[in-house]
Design a protein around this motif. Structure first.
Motif, short mmCIF file in Angstrom:
data_model
loop_
_atom_site.label_atom_id
_atom_site.label_comp_id
_atom_site.label_asym_id
_atom_site.label_seq_id
_atom_site.Cartn_x
_atom_site.Cartn_y
_atom_site.Cartn_z
N VAL A 165 -10.15 -0.13 1.13
CA VAL A 165 -9.29 -0.26 -0.05
C VAL A 165 -9.89 0.39 -1.30
O VAL A 165 -9.17 1.11 -2.03
CB VAL A 165 -8.96 -1.75 -0.32
N GLY A 193 -5.03 -2.18 -5.41
CA GLY A 193 -6.29 -2.50 -4.74
C GLY A 193 -6.50 -4.00 -4.58
O GLY A 193 -6.86 -4.48 -3.49
N THR A 236 0.81 -1.22 0.00
CA THR A 236 0.00 0.00 0.00
C THR A 236 0.84 1.27 0.00
O THR A 236 0.29 2.36 -0.18
CB THR A 236 -0.93 0.04 1.23
N GLU A 250 -6.96 4.65 5.58
CA GLU A 250 -6.38 3.37 5.18
C GLU A 250 -5.04 3.15 5.88
O GLU A 250 -4.78 2.07 6.43
CB GLU A 250 -6.19 3.32 3.66
N ALA A 289 -3.84 -5.40 -2.08
CA ALA A 289 -4.10 -5.03 -0.68
C ALA A 289 -5.29 -5.81 -0.12
O ALA A 289 -5.26 -6.27 1.02
CB ALA A 289 -4.35 -3.53 -0.58
#
Length: 521
Positions: free
Chosen positions: A352, A442, A291, A370, A445
């Motif tokens: 996410v 995305g 991330t 996040e 994660a």
């Protein structure tokens, strides 16, 4: 943590059947501790404890700064070396891959000879390797220097964590564990700030950021030289030497041989737990690197932000990570480590889509939250790993499990960059190629959040009885210190207590045999 995993328990179907259902019930067994104000908890620390925590924090923060100098300059490095971002991202990957080598070397020396000088040796290496990174003329040269930097980076974490956390009061370990782990976020934050201050404004561009990174370790080295070894290590060393002296009364041998014997026994008893810690750390490192490492490239290449705008977003994200680490680390003292981390996984996974799909100012808010939960899930990890590790191998197992997890996750940014380049987008008006990095970040994660949730749920944790024993041991140590008892005497006393307990067990086992022999006569 008391080891319940030896003697091949994992081959026993009945023990496995008892263990896995207990993973649910164990989450409801909160630590029976009074809910304390963080300010009151932190007031328990004395000057020595603050100094040791602060120097460990500073070392780990600058370790992270030096690492993120590559993540933040991928675009500039690719342009200067005339390579694709995916090729430059190998500078991140090789660093992560070789961190476990440094952890093996540093952990072995740190547990035997102390945390202080191995930590200083790694900081000295930082100075030379950061300077060398800035003078590289080709990508192969750059990758070679960053490979050596990976060894030094991996060697620093174990001693830094032990220095920062070993001497803390029990109640302070949760919140300061979270704060210590977020030294990584502070390093990212500082790297982002100095990236903005140096890279776009100086004639040497990205090189100036690396050269600057070589200076602060000098100050940290001086600071560490002025401080002693941790109290915990000095007591453990005195205890080990007292036990070795007792051993010499019965057999010949060297101090090193005695240490290796104890270390070998600890590893044989805890190898399965060690494997679990490596698997767990693979997930934790993947969520951080997945991330964060390619995110500045995503912001500049795909979203179209300027370097200044990307810096603002990354700074806000790291402020979120720091806040999350401290908050969840503190709460884990009262809720239990596993439950606190599992809740962070659920919220982190839910955020996410907003982290990679939004394009307005709302992206700043989703980045903050996040990273709040990325930092939050990491918050209890330093103290959680310390609690799982056997004391005789604490630096080794903590550092090596963490860095082997890093090795498993080392290709995160390269995987994301390589796959992202398979999804080209419309180029910019200036003809710069753009790629859909956000889609890959995305998916990656989301999968990792599920992975962490599963393995945290399945894993062990200290029981309330073990927490009480650990807290009582810390209180007893502080009382003895207040009475003027030396660290050497405390260690010798613990060795004698262990020897007495061992002799009592031998006597208990021999009594039934003696009774049986008498009855047969």
């Amino acid at each position: 943590m008391r080891n319940h995993m030896r003697a091949g328990w994992f081959y026993s179907g009945s023990q496995i059947a008892r263990y896995f259902p207990s993973r649910i019930t164990s989450l409801t067994h909160f630590p029976r501790l009074e809910f304390k104000d963080p300010y009151k908890i932190l007031r328990q620390l004395d000057r020595h404890q603050w100094n040791m925590f602060a120097v460990g924090f500073a070392a780990w923060a600058w370790d992270a700064f030096d690492f993120f100098t590559v993540s933040l300059t991928v675009t500039e490095l690719a342009e200067d070396f005339d390579k694709l971002p995916s090729e430059v991202s190998w500078g991140i990957t090789v660093t992560l891959m070789l961190r476990c080598v440094g952890a093996l070397i540093s952990g072995s020396f740190g547990d035997r000879y102390g945390r202080k000088y191995i930590m200083i040796a790694n900081l000295v290496a930082f100075i030379g390797l950061e300077l060398g990174s800035g003078f590289c003329k080709t990508l192969p040269q750059f990758l070679a220097v960053r490979s050596l930097y990976g060894i030094a980076m991996g060697g620093l974490l174990g001693p830094a964590a032990a220095t920062a956390l070993e001497d803390l009061p029990y109640d302070a370990r949760g919140i300061l564990s979270g704060l210590f782990q977020q030294a990584y976020g502070v390093g990212y934050l500082l790297a982002a700030v100095f990236y903005r201050a140096l890279v776009p404004t100086t004639t040497h561009g990205w090189r100036s950021l690396f050269w600057f990174g070589a200076a602060p370790p000098i100050l940290i080295i001086i600071w560490r030289l002025c401080l002693p070894e941790t109290n915990h290590f000095q007591v453990a060393k005195a205890e080990r030497e007292a036990r070795e002296a007792q051993l010499h009364e019965h057999q010949k041998g060297t101090n090193l041989r005695a240490f290796l014997k104890v270390a070998n026994a600890a590893m044989r008893e805890n190898w399965f737990l060690f494997v679990y810690m490596v698997v767990l750390m693979a997930g934790f490192n993947s969520i951080s690197h997945g991330t964060q490492d390619l995110y500045p490239t995503f912001l500049k290449n795909q979203v179209g932000m300027s370097p200044s705008q990307a810096t603002v977003v990354t700074v806000v994200g790291q402020l979120g990570a720091i806040s999350g680490g401290m908050t969840v680390g503190w709460l884990s003292t009262f809720t239990g480590r596993r439950l606190a981390m599992m809740v962070s996984c659920v919220f982190g996974g839910a955020l996410v889509p907003g982290y990679i799909l939004l394009r307005t100012d709302s992206l700043i808010a989703t980045t903050f939250f996040e990273q709040f939960f990325v930092g939050g899930v990491w918050g209890p990890i330093p103290v959680f790993l310390v609690e799982l590790s056997p004391p005789v191998l604490r630096t080794f197992i903590y550092g090596v499990s963490y860095q082997l997890g890093n090795l498993a996750s080392s290709a995160s940014s390269t995987i994301e960059a390589t796959i992202g380049e398979r999804f080209p987008l419309a180029p910019t008006p200036k003809g710069v190629k753009r790629y859909d990095y956000g889609k890959v970040i995305g998916i990656y994660a989301g999968a990792v959040w599920v992975y962490i949730l599963l393995f945290v749920f399945l894993g062990p944790e200290m029981t309330q009885e073990e927490r009480n024993e650990e807290a009582a041991l810390v209180v007893q140590f502080e009382e003895l210190r207040a009475q003027g008892v030396s660290l050497l005497d405390i260690g010798a006393g613990r060795a004698k207590n262990i020897e007495d307990a061992f002799e009592e067990k031998i006597e208990e086992k021999s009594q039934p045999q003696q009774i049986e022999e008498k009855s047969s006569v």
